[in-house]
Structures are given as structure tokens and as C-alpha cells.
Design a protein around this motif. Sequence first.
Motif, PDB file in Angstrom:
ATOM      1  N   VAL A  25       0.823  -1.210   0.000  1.00 63.60           N
ATOM      2  CA  VAL A  25       0.000   0.000   0.000  1.00 63.60           C
ATOM      3  C   VAL A  25       0.859   1.263   0.000  1.00 63.60           C
ATOM      4  CG1 VAL A  25      -1.762   1.252   1.278  1.00 63.60           C
ATOM      5  CG2 VAL A  25      -1.850  -1.233   1.156  1.00 63.60           C
ATOM      6  N   SER A  69       1.053   4.206  -3.183  1.00 60.68           N
ATOM      7  CA  SER A  69       0.359   5.449  -2.858  1.00 60.68           C
ATOM      8  C   SER A  69       0.901   6.607  -3.698  1.00 60.68           C
ATOM      9  CB  SER A  69       0.522   5.772  -1.375  1.00 60.68           C
ATOM     10  OG  SER A  69       1.879   6.035  -1.091  1.00 60.68           O
ATOM     11  N   GLU A  70       0.193   7.723  -3.669  1.00 59.64           N
ATOM     12  CA  GLU A  70       0.595   8.895  -4.446  1.00 59.64           C
ATOM     13  C   GLU A  70       1.845   9.498  -3.833  1.00 59.64           C
ATOM     14  OE1 GLU A  70      -2.446   8.533  -3.107  1.00 59.64           O
ATOM     15  OE2 GLU A  70      -3.584   7.977  -4.867  1.00 59.64           O
TER      16      GLU A  70
END
Length: 124
Positions: free
Chosen positions: A42, A46-47
Motif C-alpha cells: 500500500v 500510494s501517491e
Amino acid sequence: MVDLAQYLPILLFLAVALGLSSAFVFLPMAVGRLTGAHKPDVAKLSEYECGFPAFEEPRSQFDVRFYLVAILFIIFDLEAAFLFPWAVSLDQIGWAGWATMMIFIFELVLGLVYAWKKGALDWE
């Protein structure tokens, strides 16, 4: 008769270029897979550029005028690519080469005038 041996240096150059470019592309991917660097989670997905999720779908559609301007740029860029070798060899190709290039440039000017009249170059 054409002597094909004179093309050997070109073929060797292309083979080396293809080999090196393939190595620069695929070797880091293979090393990343083998060393365990490819374990998405995750946090990695992510950005990271701006720190917050995008406002809209990243695969949004562009206006068709963008593509039209890009295609027109490529066409007139290729014109410049044809003009240089023509100018260098003009003394050897003579009047026939000059007339052929003038026809080519005339066709491109007609295309430019047509695109201009149709409004393809107008950006709103």
C-alpha cells in the motif's frame, strides 16, 4: 550489382544499438525482480508526487484538436527532415530534384492552407 558487404557496418551498428538499448531497458527490470525490489504494498502504490489522490481519472480524454496539432507538427517536422538532405545533394540531383522538391513543398503549403482554413490551427 550491389555489393551487400558495404552494408555490414550499418547492420553491426544496428545490432549493437539494439542490444545495448534492450540491455538498458530489460536488465534493470530483471535485476529488480531478482533482488526482491518488486514487492508492491500500500505504501509503495500510494501517491508520491503531490501527496494526495488525483481529482479525476488520469486516463481522461484529450480534445481532438490536441491530436490534430500534434499530427500537423509531425508532418511539418518531417518536411524539415527532407529539406536538409535535399539541400546537401542539390548539386548532384540537378533540376529534376529541384522541381520535385518544389512540388513537395507546394503540396505541403496546400495542406497548411487547408488546415488553416478549416481552423485546425486555432486554439481556444
